[in-house]
Design an enzyme around this catalytic site. Structure first.
Site, PDB file in Angstrom:
ATOM      1  N   LEU A 169       0.733  -1.217   0.105  1.00 26.85           N
ATOM      2  CA  LEU A 169       0.069  -0.109   0.050  1.00 26.85           C
ATOM      3  C   LEU A 169       0.722   1.246   0.050  1.00 26.85           C
ATOM      4  CD1 LEU A 169      -2.535  -1.148   2.704  1.00 26.85           C
ATOM      5  CD2 LEU A 169      -2.914  -1.139   0.239  1.00 26.85           C
ATOM      6  N   GLY A 170       2.012   0.892   0.567  1.00 28.84           N
ATOM      7  CA  GLY A 170       2.969   2.487   0.679  1.00 28.84           C
ATOM      8  C   GLY A 170       4.037   2.308   1.417  1.00 28.84           C
ATOM      9  N   GLY A 223       6.915   4.281   4.255  1.00 31.72           N
ATOM     10  CA  GLY A 223       7.096   5.327   4.961  1.00 31.72           C
ATOM     11  C   GLY A 223       8.543   5.173   5.706  1.00 31.72           C
ATOM     12  N   GLY A 224       8.872   6.051   6.590  1.00 26.59           N
ATOM     13  CA  GLY A 224      10.382   6.137   7.113  1.00 26.59           C
ATOM     14  C   GLY A 224      10.640   4.767   7.956  1.00 26.59           C
ATOM     15  N   GLY A 261       8.891   1.475   7.669  1.00 19.59           N
ATOM     16  CA  GLY A 261       8.729   0.410   7.112  1.00 19.59           C
ATOM     17  C   GLY A 261       7.639   0.354   5.924  1.00 19.59           C
ATOM     18  N   LYS A 276       1.981  -3.442   8.835  1.00 21.89           N
ATOM     19  CA  LYS A 276       3.262  -2.608   8.824  1.00 21.89           C
ATOM     20  C   LYS A 276       4.493  -3.323   9.119  1.00 21.89           C
ATOM     21  CE  LYS A 276       5.104   1.802  10.684  1.00 21.89           C
ATOM     22  NZ  LYS A 276       4.784   2.828  11.653  1.00 21.89           N
ATOM     23  N   ASP A 297       4.606  14.225  13.980  1.00 21.47           N
ATOM     24  CA  ASP A 297       4.846  13.924  12.580  1.00 21.47           C
ATOM     25  C   ASP A 297       3.584  14.131  12.056  1.00 21.47           C
ATOM     26  OD1 ASP A 297       6.524  13.677  10.551  1.00 21.47           O
ATOM     27  OD2 ASP A 297       6.494  11.492  10.614  1.00 21.47           O
TER      28      ASP A 297
END
Length: 648
Positions: free
Chosen positions: A329-330, A332-333, A335, A351, A446
Site C-alpha cells: 500500500l505504501g 514510510g520512514g 517500514g 506494517k 509527525d
C-alpha cells in the site's frame, strides 16, 4: 533476524581473530591493527531488509580472496542494490599477520551498518564497501582524511631538521611506490615510513593518490607520527620503525616447513573447536532469542498481553500472500505497509519494519504502548502486532482510500470543499484528543498529509505514532532530539529541540493550508516561495480566496474558506504563545460565531535556510546541525526543564 546474522558473523570473526592472535607466530612482525580511521556514510532513509544477508555473503566471498592472495575485491548485485568491496593488506605483512589484520577490520567495519558505505583504515590493512564501483577511485575530496594522532609519544616541537627528514622520506617513498607495484617502506635519519596503493589502481592512479597524500601528511608536522588516509592509498611516517622487512621475515620463516605437520594438526583441532563453538552459539542464540521475545512482550501493558492482539507471524505472512509486491500500500520512514486478508475475511493493513536497530525497536514499542489503549474515530486503530518472526509487524485496521497525500500531490481524487473541511475538522479533533482527551498527553510529532489516512467516506484517521511522545500533565515541555518532517516542524522545536503541544499545532496549520490550496508546502522552495509565504501575502492584501485550489473551480463558500485559511495562519505563527491550542482550533472551526484573532507573520524557512526540501521523516539526537544553527538566532527558546517521558 538480520542483526542476529550480523552478530553471529561478527562473533565468528572474533573467534578467528583470537585464534590467530593466540596461535604461535612464524614471524616477529606486527599485524598492526591500530584503527587509523573508520568512515561511515549516512544511513539510507529506508534500510532494505535483505541488505544484511547480502552484506554477509559479500564479506564471506571477499574473505576467501584475502585468504588466497592477501587482497581482493568483490561485487554482488541484487534487484534493489549492489555492494562493491575491497580489502588489502600492506605488502610488508606476513600472510598470518595479514589474516589477523583483516579479521580485525572485518569485525569493526559492520559498525557502519545500515549505511550503504563504509571504509576502515588499520595500520596494516584496508577494508571498504560501497554502493558504487570505486575500484579505480584515486582520491575523494569528501572522505580523504589525515590522522596526526601519535601512538608513539608526544610531538617533538618545532624541529626544522625533523621536518626536512620527514619531507625527504615522503618524497622518496611516493616515487619508489609508483615504480614498485604500489608499495614502498624505508627509513632515514630516525624517521620511518610506508606507502601503499590499492592494487585496483593503475600506475598513474597510484602516483596521483600518493602525491596528494604526500602533501597532506606533511601538515601533521611537528607530530612524531602522521597518516594520510585516501580513497586509493595510505601513507605514514613515524619515529618508530613499524614495518617489516621481507628479507628478515623470510629468514625467520625458514623453519616453518620443519613444523608443517604440527601446524596442520593444530589447525585441524582449532577448526573442530570453532565448529563446535559455532554450534553451541547457535543453540544459545535460539534460547536467548526466545527469552528476549518474552522480555519484549513484557514491555507491553498487562491488558495488551491478556488480549487477542498478539498475531502469529505465519498468520500475517499468509494474509499478505507472503508480502507480495502487489499487496503493498505504501512505504514510510519506518517500514512498508501491505494489505492483508485474515482467514475470517477481515481486511487489515500490516506494517513491516525494515531493520531491527534500537531505533526501530524503540519506535515499535512506542507505537504499541501509546495507541493500543487509545481509541478515537479519527485515529487509526491498532489491531495487534507480531514480534515472534524474523521482523516486527504492526497490524492496523484497513483504511481503503490511502493517504491525504495521494489526493494533494498525485491528484488521485479531487476532493470537494465539504470533504476537505470534514478532513480538517476530523484531524483537528483527533489531535485535540491526543493532547487532552485521553489518559496521557500525547504529541504526535509527525503530523503531515502522508500520515492522514482516509476511510471509505473520506473521514480522516491519524496514523504512524512511531515518533510520538507523551509526558506528565504538570510539565510544560520536553527537551528532546529533533524528529519529524522538514516543512511541518515548528521553528522553536527545530532550533532548540523543546517540544510542546504547539509543535503539533504548527504542523496542523501547514496541513490546513495544503488541504485548502491543493499543493504541498515545500519549505525551501525558492522560485514561487513556500506555501506559507504565498498564503500570507494573499492574506495581507485581502485576497485569501485566490489561494484556494483551482481544481475546485470556484465551487466553495468564500467566507468559510477564508476563515479556515486564517486559522491555518494562526496555527503557523512563529510565536509559540500566540498559536491556539487544538481545543481552541476545533472550537473556531465548528462554531460559526467564534471570534478568530488576527494572525502574525509565520516563519519563512526558505529565506533563512539553504537546503533540500525533502519531505521524509527523520530523527536525530542533536539540534546543532548547520540548518539549526542558521535558524537559532531567529527565535528565542523557552526555559529548559527536565522531564520524564512515558516508558517505552
Amino acid at each position: 533476524m538480520n542483526s542476529r546474522i550480523q552478530n553471529f558473523t561478527g562473533l565468528a570473526w572474533i573467534i578467528i581473530f583470537i585464534f590467530f592472535s593466540k596461535a604461535p607466530h612464524f614471524s616477529l612482525s606486527d599485524p598492526r591493527i591500530f584503527e587509523a580511521g573508520l568512515l561511515c556514510g549516512k544511513p539510507p532513509p529506508v534500510p532494505n531488509s535483505s541488505y544484511i544477508p547480502v552484506f554477509v555473503e559479500e564479506m564471506r566471498s571477499l574473505s576467501q580472496r584475502v585468504t588466497a592472495d592477501d587482497w581482493g575485491n568483490y561485487t554482488v548485485h541484487s534487484a534493489d542494490f549492489s555492494i562493491y568491496s575491497l580489502a588489502q593488506c600492506h605488502s610488508d605483512l606476513s600472510h598470518d599477520d595479514c589474516l589477523q589484520c583483516y579479521a580485525a577490520s572485518r569485525t569493526r567495519l559492520p559498525h557502519c551498518l545500515p549505511s550503504a558505505s563504509g571504509r576502515i583504515f588499520l595500520d596494516g590493512c584496508f577494508l571498504r564497501y560501497d554502493n558504487y564501483s570505486f575500484f579505480d577511485e584515486r582520491t575523494d575530496p569528501v572522505w580523504d582524511k589525515v590522522n596526526c594522532n601519535s601512538t608513539v609519544g608526544v610531538g617533538v616541537g618545532v624541529d626544522v631538521e625533523f621536518g626536512k627528514n620527514v619531507a625527504e622520506l615522503m618524497d622518496n617513498l611516493t616515487a619508489a611506490a609508483v615504480s614498485n607495484r604500489g608499495h614502498a617502506a624505508d627509513g632515514i635519519k630516525g624517521v620511518f615510513g610506508l606507502a601503499e596503493c590499492w592494487k585496483t589502481l593503475t600506475g598513474d592512479g597510484c602516483r596521483e593518490c600518493l602525491a596528494k597524500a604526500n602533501r597532506e601528511v606533511k601538515t601533521c608536522l611537528p607530530s612524531r607520527e602522521g597518516r594520510a588516509l585516501n580513497a586509493g592509498c595510505y601513507l605514514r611516517y613515524s619515529t618508530v620503525k613499524f614495518f617489516s622487512n621481507q628479507s628478515e621475515d623470510s629468514n625467520r620463516n625458514s623453519g616453518v616447513t620443519k613444523t608443517g605437520t604440527s601446524i596442520a594438526i593444530a589447525l585441524s583441532v582449532a577448526f573442530f573447536c570453532m565448529v563446535s563453538l559455532f554450534a553451541g552459539y547457535a543453540s544459545y542464540g535460539r534460547w536467548k532469542r526466545r527469552k528476549q521475545r518474552r522480555s519484549n512482550l513484557g514491555r507491553i501493558s498487562y491488558s495488551y498481553n491478556k488480549s487477542n492482539l498478539n498475531f502469529k507471524y505465519e498468520t500475517l505472512e499468509r494474509a499478505t500472500n507472503y508480502f507480495d509486491g502487489s499487496r503493498k500500500l505504501g512505504q514510510g520512514g519506518a517500514g512498508s505497509v501491505y494489505k492483508g486478508t485474515l482467514s475470517n475475511g477481515q481486511t487489515i493493513a500490516v506494517k513491516r519494519l525494515f531493520f531491527s536497530t534500537r531505533q526501530w525497536v524503540d519506535e515499535f514499542f512506542n507505537e504499541i504502548n501509546l495507541i493500543s489503549g487509545v481509541e478515537h474515530k479519527n485515529l487509526v486503530k491498532l489491531l495487534g502486532c507480531s514480534i515472534e518472526g524474523p521482523e516486527s509487524l504492526l497490524v492496523y485496521e484497513f483504511v481503503p482510500n490511502k493517504s491525504l497525500e495521494e489526493c494533494i500531490r498525485n491528484k488521485a481524487k479531487i476532493l470537494n470543499w465539504k470533504e476537505r473541511f470534514n478532513i480538517i475538522v476530523g484531524t483537528a479533533e483527533g489531535i485535540a484528543f491526543l493532547h487532552g482527551g485521553c489518559s496521557s498527553r500525547i504529541i504526535h510529532r509527525d503530523i503531515k498529509s502522508s500520515n492522514i489516512l482516509l476511510d471509505e467516506n473520506f473521514n480522516p484517521k491519524i496514523a504512524d505514532f512511531g515518533l510520538a511522545r507523551c509526558f506528565a500533565a504538570d510539565k510544560t515541555h520536553l527537551s528532546t532530539g529533533i524528529a519529524g518532517t522538514l516543512g511541518y516542524m515548528a521553528p522553536e522545536y527545530l532550533v532548540k529541540g523543546q517540544l510542546t503541544e504547539k509543535a503539533d499545532v504548527y504542523s496542523f496549520g501547514v496541513l490546513v493550508l495544503e488541504i485548502v490550496c491543493g499543493r504541498k508546502n515545500n519549505a525551501f522552495e525558492e522560485d514561487s516561495g513556500s506555501l506559507l509565504k504565498t498564503v500570507w501575502k494573499l492574506y495581507k492584501t485581502n485576497r485569501l480566496t485566490e489561494a484556494v485550489d483551482p481544481l475546485l473551480k470556484g465551487d466553495f463558500p468564500s467566507m468559510e474558506t477564508s476563515k479556515v485559511l486564517k486559522i491555518g495562519l494562526l496555527c503557523t505563527q512563529a510565536s509559540v504563545a500566540q498559536r491556539p491550542s487544538m481545543e481552541e482550533v476545533v472550537r473556531m472551526l465548528v462554531n460559526e460565531n467564534c471570534e478568530i484573532p488576527e494572525p502574525n507573520q509565520p516563519p519563512f524557512l526558505n529565506s533563512m535556510v539553504s537546503a533540500d526540501s525533502g519531505q521524509s521523516s527523520y530523527s536525530t539526537n542533536s539540534s546543532s546541525s548547520n540548518t539549526v544553527k542558521k535558524l537559532g538566532d531567529r527565535y528565542s527558546s523557552a526555559e529548559s526543564s527536565s522531564i520524564q517521558s512515558c516508558d517505552l
